[in-house]
Design an enzyme around this catalytic site. Sequence first.
Site, mmCIF file in Angstrom:
data_model
loop_
_atom_site.group_PDB
_atom_site.id
_atom_site.type_symbol
_atom_site.label_atom_id
_atom_site.label_comp_id
_atom_site.label_asym_id
_atom_site.label_seq_id
_atom_site.Cartn_x
_atom_site.Cartn_y
_atom_site.Cartn_z
ATOM 1 N N ASP A 111 3.980 -9.230 9.410
ATOM 2 C CA ASP A 111 3.983 -7.823 9.239
ATOM 3 C C ASP A 111 5.482 -7.783 8.477
ATOM 4 O OD1 ASP A 111 1.650 -7.129 10.173
ATOM 5 O OD2 ASP A 111 2.302 -6.355 11.970
ATOM 6 N N ASP A 138 8.075 -6.177 9.362
ATOM 7 C CA ASP A 138 9.456 -6.536 9.957
ATOM 8 C C ASP A 138 9.566 -7.657 10.650
ATOM 9 O OD1 ASP A 138 7.222 -5.605 11.686
ATOM 10 O OD2 ASP A 138 8.745 -5.281 13.459
ATOM 11 N N ASP A 164 0.937 -1.162 -0.048
ATOM 12 C CA ASP A 164 0.082 0.114 -0.087
ATOM 13 C C ASP A 164 0.842 1.320 -0.043
ATOM 14 O OD1 ASP A 164 -2.527 -1.285 -0.148
ATOM 15 O OD2 ASP A 164 -2.993 -0.687 2.038
ATOM 16 N N ASP A 201 -7.103 -7.775 13.549
ATOM 17 C CA ASP A 201 -6.585 -9.061 14.192
ATOM 18 C C ASP A 201 -7.506 -9.484 15.250
ATOM 19 O OD1 ASP A 201 -5.639 -7.047 15.794
ATOM 20 O OD2 ASP A 201 -3.684 -7.484 15.360
#
Length: 483
Positions: free
Chosen positions: A145, A147, A86, A239
Site C-alpha cells: 500500500d 504508506d 487511481d 485480499d
Amino acid sequence: MSAVLLAEAVFMAAASLARRRPERRYSADPLGACDGEDEESGLLGYPMVLVQIPMYNEREVYKLSIGAACRLSWPSDRLIVQVLDDSTDPTVKDLVELECKFWAKKGKNVKYEVRNNRRGYKAGALKEGMLHAYVQRCDFLAVFDADFQPEADFLIRTIPYLARNPQIALVQARWEFVNPNECLMTRIQKMTLDYHFKVEQEAGSSTFAFFGFNGTAGVWRISAIKEAGGWDDRTTVEDMDLAVRAGLKGWKFVYVGDVKVKSELPSSLKAYRHQQHRWTCGAANLFRKTGKEILLTKEVSFWRKLYLLYSFFFVRKVVAHVVPFVLCCILIPLSVLIPEVTIPAWGVVYIPTTITLLYAIRNPSSIHFIPFWILFENVMSFHRTKSTFIGLLELGSVNEWVVTEKLGNSSNTKPVPQILEIKMPRCRFWDRWTMSEILFAVFLFACATYNLVHGPDLYFIYIYLQAITFLIVGTGFCGASNS
C-alpha cells in the site's frame, strides 16, 4: 459465546507460543546467480518479480512507497515496479507520474498505470494491472500500500520461500508502525494489530498453513493467483477473498514475523472508523458469500474446512466483535436495572479477564494501557457489530470504500518535502459528533446512576468509565488530528 471466544483465544495463544519457525519447516536458502536446482522450473538465479503499489490521492506518502520499492535489493532487470494510480486529483497524478519518471531515469523499471474509472477500487486496480503484457514475464508479485516502506532486503528474505517450495502461494510479512506513540488511539491500535500478527497470523501459519492475506507487505506466486481466479471486487476485503480462494485450492501460506515493513497507523478517529468498517463489514460479507463454497469443496481436508468456517470466520469475524459489545455494553448495564437478572461471576469477571490477559501477554511493554484498550475496544465493538450485521445481511453500506487517510508524518520520520502544498479545510466542531455513540453514552450514564443509587454492587464504576469513553469517542475528542 464467551466460552467459545475463550477457547479460541487459548488455542491461538498455545499455537503461537509453540510456533515452528518457518525456516525450519520450509527451505529458505538465499538465491544466487548459479542456482542450478531451479532450472527445471525456469527460475535461473533471481526470478522476475512484479511490485504493485495501488494508490488513490496519496499526496503525503506516494514518495515513500515508490522510493522504498525502487530501493529493493534485487537485480534491476528482474524487477518491475508498477504504480497503479487511481487518483482523481490531477495535481497528485502529476506528482506521482513525475516521481515514477525520476526513478526511471535512475535505471529502475517503473511502470506508471492509470485507469479512466475506479471500478472495483483497489481490487479493480490490481486486477487491471495484471493484464499488461510485461506481467506475463513475472513469476512473483509483491503488494505494498502507498504508506508501506519495505526494507531493501525484503525480497531477498521472502522470495526464497516461494522459489524453493512450489506448494507455497503466499509469504506474509509483519507490519511495523512509524507513529505508534502519536496518541493514545495509535498505541491502542498497535496493541490490537500486534496481537493479530503475533498470535492470529502466527497460529494460522504454523497449524493449518492458512491465514488471511493482509492486503499489503506480502508476496504472491502469480500462478496461484491465476488458479484462484484473480483479484475480485465482490467485497471490500479483496485480499482475504483471494487468500480464501487460494486456500481452497490447496495452496499453503507462510507468515514470516521476522520480516517487518513500516507503515502508518490512522491517527484520526474518522479514518480509523472507515478502516474498521471496511475490514469488519467486508469479512462478514465474505463469510456470507464463501460459506457454502468452503463447505462443499473437496480439494482440502475436513479439518481445514472446519478451521476456515468455525475459527477463521465465525469466531474471529463475528463472535469476537459481537461478544464484547453485547456483554459489556448491553447485558451488564441492563442487569443493574432488573434485579431479577444476575450475571454469574465467570461471565462478568473470569472469562473476560482471562481473554484480556491472553491478549496482553504478547504485549508486555503495553500492559499499563490495558484499561484504556478495554474501554476503547468496547466502543469500537459497537461500531464493528453494526458493520458485521451490515456485511452478513448485505445492507446499504456493505460495499462502502473510503481510502484510509494518511498524514505522512510521525515522530520517527521527517515529513517528505512536497512540490505543492495544499491547505485542507478545518473540520467543523459538530461534524465530529456521532449521535449513536452519544445516545449510547446517555443510556450508560442512566444505568450507572441507577446502580449507584439503588444497586447493591459496584457495577457503576465500570459503567461510568465506559459511558465517558463513549462520550469522548462520540464527540470526536479522540485521535491526534481532525483534518
